[in-house]
Structure formats: structure tokens, C-alpha cells
Design an enzyme around this catalytic site. Structure first.
Site, PDB file in Angstrom:
ATOM      1  N   CYS A 206       0.691  -1.527  -0.025  1.00 58.29           N
ATOM      2  CA  CYS A 206      -0.275   0.534   0.199  1.00 58.29           C
ATOM      3  C   CYS A 206       1.063   1.314  -0.331  1.00 58.29           C
ATOM      4  O   CYS A 206       0.619   2.406  -1.234  1.00 58.29           O
ATOM      5  CB  CYS A 206      -0.795   0.144   1.016  1.00 58.29           C
ATOM      6  SG  CYS A 206      -2.306  -1.337   1.077  1.00 58.29           S
TER       7      CYS A 206
HETATM    8  N1  LIG Z   1      -2.417  -6.676   1.085  1.00 63.74           N
HETATM    9  C1  LIG Z   1      -3.064  -5.361   1.369  1.00 63.74           C
HETATM   10  O1  LIG Z   1      -2.751  -5.477   3.180  1.00 63.74           O
HETATM   11  C2  LIG Z   1      -4.138  -4.682   1.125  1.00 63.74           C
HETATM   12  C3  LIG Z   1      -4.462  -4.355   1.576  1.00 63.74           C
HETATM   13  C4  LIG Z   1      -6.213  -3.175   0.817  1.00 63.74           C
HETATM   14  C5  LIG Z   1      -5.944  -2.896  -0.251  1.00 63.74           C
HETATM   15  N2  LIG Z   1      -5.539  -3.459  -0.982  1.00 63.74           N
HETATM   16  C6  LIG Z   1      -5.075  -3.577  -2.729  1.00 63.74           C
HETATM   17  O2  LIG Z   1      -6.097  -4.911  -2.816  1.00 63.74           O
HETATM   18  C7  LIG Z   1      -5.606  -5.533  -4.732  1.00 63.74           C
HETATM   19  C8  LIG Z   1      -4.794  -6.573  -4.655  1.00 63.74           C
HETATM   20  O3  LIG Z   1      -3.728  -6.714  -3.642  1.00 63.74           O
HETATM   21  P1  LIG Z   1      -3.518  -8.047  -1.900  1.00 63.74           P
HETATM   22  O4  LIG Z   1      -2.314  -7.696  -1.435  1.00 63.74           O
HETATM   23  O5  LIG Z   1      -4.398  -8.933  -2.376  1.00 63.74           O
HETATM   24  O6  LIG Z   1      -2.392  -8.360  -3.335  1.00 63.74           O
HETATM   25  P2  LIG Z   1      -2.630 -10.770  -3.632  1.00 63.74           P
HETATM   26  O7  LIG Z   1      -0.707 -10.116  -4.566  1.00 63.74           O
HETATM   27  O8  LIG Z   1      -1.039 -10.679  -2.246  1.00 63.74           O
HETATM   28  O9  LIG Z   1      -2.797 -11.031  -4.520  1.00 63.74           O
HETATM   29  C9  LIG Z   1      -3.494 -10.522  -5.892  1.00 63.74           C
HETATM   30  C10 LIG Z   1      -3.893 -12.043  -6.293  1.00 63.74           C
HETATM   31  O10 LIG Z   1      -4.395 -11.934  -7.462  1.00 63.74           O
HETATM   32  C11 LIG Z   1      -3.538 -13.151  -8.664  1.00 63.74           C
HETATM   33  N3  LIG Z   1      -4.141 -12.907  -9.705  1.00 63.74           N
HETATM   34  C12 LIG Z   1      -3.808 -11.265 -10.395  1.00 63.74           C
HETATM   35  N4  LIG Z   1      -4.273 -11.605 -11.215  1.00 63.74           N
HETATM   36  C13 LIG Z   1      -4.986 -12.137 -11.557  1.00 63.74           C
HETATM   37  C14 LIG Z   1      -6.408 -12.939 -12.380  1.00 63.74           C
HETATM   38  N5  LIG Z   1      -6.151 -12.317 -13.680  1.00 63.74           N
HETATM   39  N6  LIG Z   1      -7.092 -13.814 -12.329  1.00 63.74           N
HETATM   40  C15 LIG Z   1      -7.269 -14.459 -11.126  1.00 63.74           C
HETATM   41  N7  LIG Z   1      -5.659 -14.163 -10.127  1.00 63.74           N
HETATM   42  C16 LIG Z   1      -5.151 -13.325 -10.811  1.00 63.74           C
HETATM   43  C17 LIG Z   1      -2.533 -12.808  -7.629  1.00 63.74           C
HETATM   44  O11 LIG Z   1      -2.224 -13.906  -8.435  1.00 63.74           O
HETATM   45  C18 LIG Z   1      -2.059 -12.861  -6.512  1.00 63.74           C
HETATM   46  O12 LIG Z   1      -2.393 -14.192  -5.689  1.00 63.74           O
HETATM   47  C19 LIG Z   1      -4.084  -4.278  -4.858  1.00 63.74           C
HETATM   48  O13 LIG Z   1      -4.951  -3.000  -6.021  1.00 63.74           O
HETATM   49  C20 LIG Z   1      -3.634  -3.782  -2.754  1.00 63.74           C
HETATM   50  O14 LIG Z   1      -3.066  -2.786  -3.120  1.00 63.74           O
HETATM   51  C21 LIG Z   1      -4.295  -4.730  -0.565  1.00 63.74           C
END
Ligand SMILES: NC(=O)c1ccc[n+]([C@@H]2O[C@H](COP(=O)([O-])OP(=O)(O)OC[C@H]3O[C@@H](n4cnc5c(N)ncnc54)[C@H](O)[C@@H]3O)[C@@H](O)[C@H]2O)c1
Length: 428
Positions: free
Chosen positions: A268
Site C-alpha cells: 500500500c
Molecule cells: N495487502 C493489503 O494489505 C491491501 C490492503 C488494502 C488494499 N489492497 C489492494 O488490494 C489489491 C490486491 O492486493 P493483494 O495484497 O491482495 O495482492 P496479492 O498479490 O496478495 O493478491 C492478488 C492475487 O491476484 C492474483 N491474480 C492476478 N491477476 C489475476 C487474474 N487475472 N485472475 C486470477 N488471479 C489473478 C495473483 O496471482 C495474486 O495471488 C491491490 O490493489 C492492493 O493495493 C491491499
């Protein structure tokens, strides 16, 4: 039956694209409240782990995954491998590429969604992104790919606020901001998340919801930069910044506690404010000076930590070259295994560039967690031979801090965890 009724009686089929830190807890929660849930994950090793009910996300236990699976959760590689969903949540990464927002994952997910999108279904974007993404970027791709028009399906945005590892606030008891591109969409997005969490907070447009998330993260980013810069000046002035922050925190209004550290990490803070700064520059041609300054200060904290290590060794008449240094913590935050964008990586690499031999210990990161190729995680119990200095980078409860204080000849504590213990060394 309307989609709101399908939500009410839990017969709506839910698909969550991206089963990471954000998508997996949402999918598991949706199964817990009674929906049939398809978790779509493109990463093969993550998918296989999920299919064996092994969770790589701290906030979801293996038991919770077993339970969700028994209730109707199923992890698949492709959206097309499952029944046609009524509600599709997109929780894919939104990284930076060469410092600029990269919506490539959202585009790919949108193309997949467009293939299965039917009239009356609802798509909800959860990924953090700049204002305008849902209506100006996602909507046209969905329409083109599905052959449907705006109004044929519902579309909304709801930012995820989870703070992985937070023992007090999780998905269910953190109010969730919800929005839609029209009234029907707003109502269905609110109804869906209202079934998952205690409180939803409707806002007037998707752009407002997108900006809300960026304001929250930019607020933290800027305030952390403020205390980081103060920490550097306080060291020069001979003032203990940690005691100053403790004292200021006694003010019951108008002050919020932020603490310094070796920099910011995770998915983030190092990334999201730059999405907002990019958008501001695109639309108004203006620099978002607060974000740029905060990026500059926070990005340089690892350099400052290395400077302090070098100075401490120098005081002992030791060069950093060939010194043996123990880095305590690779994860960017306490009690998490998430090392993405962690400032510890920069500290370790910079010390190695100067010729130090650096051993990295992190009890929160299991051996099966993939880490960058140049990093090997050792257990503190495996440390043997002479050590010149230990640098505390992550305040994991799993470290035995009494033992740490006793065991190293010199310590730089960037997290203030050794406060109250006797040790040889300094605070940031
Ligand atoms: N991690 C946090 O604390 C947090 C908190 C709030 C918001 N976010 C936001 O949420 C979003 C996701 O973050 P995250 O931490 O979960 O990321 P992450 O990398 O842990 O998870 C995303 C997943 O999506 C999968 N993926 C990507 N493209 C895909 C597709 N087309 N089909 C299927 N799977 C697919 C990836 O392989 C991955 O496992 C980002 O925009 C992030 O900024 C994250």
C-alpha cells in the site's frame, strides 16, 4: 428474482478474482455467510495451496479454509471453469511500473470477466487505484468484451481496508466504503458487502470511493514521513524522538500517533499515494508535493539506517566491510510474513554492497514462503560465531527481545522494541 433477493437468500453465486491478501478473506467470508464462492487464482502454487486448504494469508487460517470449502468455497484457475457468477469481485494487484500506475492486472481480469458477464450481474472492483478507474477504465473493457451496454449490468467500487495481522480490526468489523456507477449498482454493492461486514458506508460515486482509499493511505504515508524526518533531526539534536512521541500521544485530541522506522513497505504505502500523485499530474499538471516529499523521505530511510550502522561500527573502530551483521526482520510490518517492498530488503542489500556479511532472521516467514533469490532466512538459533552488530528492522512478537538485548555486542533498534531493556546500542 432480483439480485438483491438472491443476495438476501444467499443463492447468488459469487466469484472473487485474485486470492491474495485481499481477495481470499473476502471469498472465505462470503462462504461463511452462506454464498457459493468461486475463488479465481492465476498463480499455480497459490492455487494448489488453496485447493489443499493451505492458506498463505495470516488473516485466514487453514481451518477457516477447510470450513469455507465445506460450505461451498472452491478455488479455480479460470472463471470459465465455474458456474456463471452473479457477483464478481476483482481483487488483483495494482503495482507501479517504472513509477507509474500499472492497471495491467485489472485489464486482464476485466477481459476474463467480460467473457462470462451476463445481464443483471454485478462487478465490484476492490483493488486500490486512482479516481476514475472503475468508470473510465474498467467499464469500457467490460462493455466491449461482453457486448453488453452500460446499464445492462451493475458495477461498483469498494476499497479494501484490511490491515493484515491486526488483532482488533478485520474484514468484518471494519466499516466498508461502497459505491456504484448508478443507483441500482450502489444498492447491490451495499447489499452484498452488508451481508459480509458489520457496517457499510455508501458514498456518492466510484471516484469518491477510490479517492477515499487513497486519502487514507496518503495520510499515513505523509505522517510516517513526518516522524521519520523528525527522527533524523532528533538524533542530531540529541532528543529522544520516541519519548517525544509518547508525550505528544497523551494529548486526547488533535494528535495521532505515528512512529518512525526503517522506511515503509507492503503493497500500500510505497505504491498507492503515487497513484494519486500520477492522477493529479495527469488532470491538473500539478505535482502533488506532499506525496513526492513523503516518497523522498520514506525511500531514503534505509540509507539513513545504513549510515547509522556504519557510524556505530566506526565508533568501535570497525569497518563495515567484512563485518558480520544480523538483520532482525525481513517483513515490512510486525507479526506479518509480507516482505513486499519491505525496507529491510534495501537495508540488507546496501550493507552487502558495502562489504558486510549480513544474516537475515525472520521467525514470521516460514521456509515455504518464497523470498527474493538473494535472501536466505535463518533462524536466530542458527546464529553462531562472532557478530559485530544486530539491526532490529521488524518488531515481531516472535522474537525473544530479552534474548536479543543480551546476545549482541551492538544493536541498532529502529523499532524501539528494546526500550526498558539493557543493551549496548542505540535507537533510531
Ligand atoms: N495487502 C493489503 O494489505 C491491501 C490492503 C488494502 C488494499 N489492497 C489492494 O488490494 C489489491 C490486491 O492486493 P493483494 O495484497 O491482495 O495482492 P496479492 O498479490 O496478495 O493478491 C492478488 C492475487 O491476484 C492474483 N491474480 C492476478 N491477476 C489475476 C487474474 N487475472 N485472475 C486470477 N488471479 C489473478 C495473483 O496471482 C495474486 O495471488 C491491490 O490493489 C492492493 O493495493 C491491499
Amino acid at each position: 428474482m432480483s439480485l438483491e433477493e438472491l443476495i438476501r437468500n444467499r443463492t447468488a453465486i459469487v466469484a472473487v478474482i485474485g486470492q491474495g491478501y485481499v481477495g481470499l478473506p473476502v471469498a472465505v467470508r462470503a462462504a461463511e455467510v452462506g454464498f457459493k464462492v468461486i475463488g479465481v487464482e492465476s498463480n499455480v502454487s497459490r492455487l494448489e495451496a488453496l485447493q489443499s486448504c493451505v492458506s498463505f494469508v495470516e488473516d485466514v487460517s487453514d481451518e477457516a479454509l477447510v470450513n469455507a470449502t465445506s460450505l461451498g468455497y472452491r478455488a479455480v484457475a479460470n472463471l470459465g471453469d465455474a458456474p456463471v457468477p452473479d457477483i464478481i469481485v476483482i481483487s488483483v494487484p495494482t503495482p507501479l511500473k517504472d513509477g507509474l500506475p500499472d492497471l495491467g492486472f485489472i485489464r486482464e481480469a476485466a477481459l476474463d470477466v467480460g467473457e462470462v458477464l451476463v445481464k443483471g450481474a454485478c462487478v465490484i472492483l476492490e483493488s486500490t487505484t486512482y479516481p476514475g478507474t472503475t468508470e473510465e477504465f474498467l467499464l469500457p473493457i467490460l462493455c466491449e468484451r461482453s457486448g453488453l451496454d452500460r446499464g445492462d449490468f451493475l458495477l461498483g467500487y469498494s476499497p479494501e481496508r484490511i490491515d493484515p495481522g491486526n488483532p482488533n480490526f478485520g474484514l468484518v468489523n471494519t466499516p466498508k466504503v461502497v459505491s456504484g456507477i448508478d443507483e441500482d449498482s450502489s444498492e447491490v454493492v451495499a447489499a452484498f458487502f452488508g451481508a459480509l461486514v458489520d457496517q457499510v458506508v455508501p458514498v456518492a460515486s466510484c471516484a469518491e470511493a477510490e479517492m477515499t482509499k487513497l486519502l487514507e493511505n496518503t495520510f499515513r504515508h505523509v505522517n510516517i514521513a513526518l516522524v521519520n524526518e523528525l527522527a533524523r533531526f532528533s538524533a542530531d539534536l540529541g532528543v529522544d524522538i520516541w519519548r517525544v512521541i509518547d508525550a505528544a500521544s497523551t494529548k486526547p485530541f488533535g494528535f495521532m500517533r505515528f512512529t518512525p522506522g526503517p522506511g515503509v513497505g507492503g503493497h500500500c504505502l510505497p505504491i498507492d499515494p503515487s497513484y494519486l500523485a500520477w492522477q493529479v499530474r495527469q488532470r491538473s499538471g500539478q505535482p502533488f508535493r506532499f506525496v513526492e516529499l513523503a516518497n523522498d523521505i520514506n525511500d531514503h530511510m534505509p540509507d539513513y539506517v545504513v549510515e547509522r550502522v556504519v557510524a556505530m561500527l566506526n565508533d568501535e573502530r570497525k569497518p563495515v566491510k567484512d563485518s558480520r551483521i544480523i538483520a532482525l526482520g525481513l517483513a515490512y510490518k510486525a507479526n506479518s510474513s509480507d516482505w513486499r517492498e519491505s525496507p529491510s530488503l534495501a537495508v540488507v542489500r546496501k550493507l552487502r554492497e558495502l562489504g558486510a556479511e549480513v544474516t537475515v532472521c525472520d521467525p514470521a516467514i516460514s521456509k515455504s514462503t518464497p523470498v527474493p533469490e538473494d535472501i536466505v532466512i535463518s533462524g536466530v538459533d542458527a546464529i553462531s560465531g562472532e557478530v559485530d552488530l544486530a539491526v532490529v528492522l521488524t518488531a515481531h512478537d516472535l522474537f525473544d527481545w530479552d534474548w536479543v538485548a543480551r546476545s549482541f555486542p551492538l544493536i541498532l533498534d529502529t523499532r524501539n522494541v528494546l526500550r526498558g531493556r539493557e543493551f549496548l546500542g542505540e535507537w533510531l
